[in-house]
Design a protein around this motif. Structure first.
Motif, PDB file in Angstrom:
ATOM      1  N   ARG A   1       1.953   6.384  -7.072  1.00 14.19           N
ATOM      2  CA  ARG A   1       1.359   5.577  -6.009  1.00 14.19           C
ATOM      3  C   ARG A   1       1.383   4.088  -6.325  1.00 14.19           C
ATOM      4  O   ARG A   1       0.938   3.279  -5.519  1.00 14.19           O
ATOM      5  CB  ARG A   1      -0.079   6.032  -5.751  1.00 14.19           C
TER       6      ARG A   1
ATOM      7  N   ARG B   1      -1.216   9.641  -9.544  1.00 11.41           N
ATOM      8  CA  ARG B   1      -1.530   8.217  -9.461  1.00 11.41           C
ATOM      9  C   ARG B   1      -0.340   7.353  -9.862  1.00 11.41           C
ATOM     10  O   ARG B   1      -0.120   6.290  -9.295  1.00 11.41           O
ATOM     11  CB  ARG B   1      -2.717   7.897 -10.373  1.00 11.41           C
TER      12      ARG B   1
ATOM     13  N   GLU C   1       0.837  -1.204   0.000  1.00 11.37           N
ATOM     14  CA  GLU C   1       0.000   0.000   0.000  1.00 11.37           C
ATOM     15  C   GLU C   1       0.870   1.252   0.000  1.00 11.37           C
ATOM     16  O   GLU C   1       1.847   1.345   0.761  1.00 11.37           O
ATOM     17  CB  GLU C   1      -0.877  -0.032   1.262  1.00 11.37           C
TER      18      GLU C   1
ATOM     19  N   ASP D   1       3.140  13.816  -1.394  1.00 16.53           N
ATOM     20  CA  ASP D   1       1.813  13.233  -1.583  1.00 16.53           C
ATOM     21  C   ASP D   1       1.623  12.179  -0.518  1.00 16.53           C
ATOM     22  O   ASP D   1       2.563  11.458  -0.173  1.00 16.53           O
ATOM     23  CB  ASP D   1       1.707  12.628  -2.988  1.00 16.53           C
ATOM     24  N   TYR D   2       0.392  12.072  -0.004  1.00 19.37           N
ATOM     25  CA  TYR D   2       0.096  11.118   1.053  1.00 19.37           C
ATOM     26  C   TYR D   2      -1.189  10.364   0.738  1.00 19.37           C
ATOM     27  O   TYR D   2      -2.128  10.916   0.161  1.00 19.37           O
ATOM     28  CB  TYR D   2      -0.094  11.847   2.393  1.00 19.37           C
ATOM     29  N   ALA D   3      -1.209   9.124   1.167  1.00 20.04           N
ATOM     30  CA  ALA D   3      -2.471   8.402   1.133  1.00 20.04           C
ATOM     31  C   ALA D   3      -3.434   9.084   2.101  1.00 20.04           C
ATOM     32  O   ALA D   3      -3.021   9.660   3.111  1.00 20.04           O
ATOM     33  CB  ALA D   3      -2.241   6.953   1.546  1.00 20.04           C
ATOM     34  N   ASP D   4      -4.711   9.023   1.780  1.00 23.38           N
ATOM     35  CA  ASP D   4      -5.707   9.770   2.549  1.00 23.38           C
ATOM     36  C   ASP D   4      -5.654   9.427   4.039  1.00 23.38           C
ATOM     37  O   ASP D   4      -5.785  10.313   4.890  1.00 23.38           O
ATOM     38  CB  ASP D   4      -7.092   9.491   1.995  1.00 23.38           C
ATOM     39  N   SER D   5      -5.477   8.171   4.374  1.00 16.32           N
ATOM     40  CA  SER D   5      -5.517   7.765   5.781  1.00 16.32           C
ATOM     41  C   SER D   5      -4.293   8.229   6.567  1.00 16.32           C
ATOM     42  O   SER D   5      -4.281   8.158   7.792  1.00 16.32           O
ATOM     43  CB  SER D   5      -5.657   6.245   5.880  1.00 16.32           C
TER      44      SER D   5
ATOM     45  N   LYS E   1      -2.783  11.378   5.870  1.00 23.16           N
ATOM     46  CA  LYS E   1      -2.702  12.845   5.863  1.00 23.16           C
ATOM     47  C   LYS E   1      -2.936  13.407   7.247  1.00 23.16           C
ATOM     48  O   LYS E   1      -3.878  13.013   7.946  1.00 23.16           O
ATOM     49  CB  LYS E   1      -3.730  13.415   4.880  1.00 23.16           C
TER      50      LYS E   1
END
Length: 129
Positions: free
Chosen positions: A111, A108, A46, A59-63, A65
């Motif tokens: 990621r 994207r 992930e 950039d960060y994954a939403d969970s 941030k």
């Protein structure tokens, strides 16, 4: 060939903090886009965070941030991941990755694990509830 070595993992209580480090062997470290990924048992790898060569873009994954922060020191060939307010669901093996930086590519693209050519061996993060 870029060799990456992570450190800083360990056991922490929920709500605690850890700082992961990743040192690269390559003197041209400052040309690479760097990222952190994680993988928990039985789950896919992930995306966690990434940083561009000059630190101009993160950039960060939403969970993650607001809780995680990625940074780099090109003089030390090192990328960091500061993790605060850790939760049990953050427990995983955390991997550092290096890949080509191409300014016109989408968020994207960076990621996706297969777009990174070099990987560290991983460092275990365990969060107790």
């Amino acid at each position: 060939q870029v060799r990456l070595v992570e450190s800083g993992g360990g056991l922490v209580q929920a709500g605690g903090s850890l700082r992961l480090s990743c040192v690269a062997s390559e003197r041209t470290f400052n040309i690479y886009n760097m990222a952190w990924f994680r993988q928990a048992p039985g789950k896919e790898r992930e995306f966690v965070a990434r940083i561009s060569p000059t630190s101009s873009t993160t950039d960060y994954a939403d969970s993650m941030k607001g809780r995680f922060s990625i940074s780099r020191d090109n003089a030390k060939n090192t990328v960091y991941l500061q993790m605060n307010s850790l939760k049990p669901e953050d427990a995983a093996v955390y991997y550092c990755a290096a890949g080509d930086f191409r300014p016109l590519l989408s968020v994207r693209y960076y990621r996706v694990p297969t777009n990174y050519a070099y990987w560290g061996q991983g460092t275990q993060v365990t969060v107790s509830s």
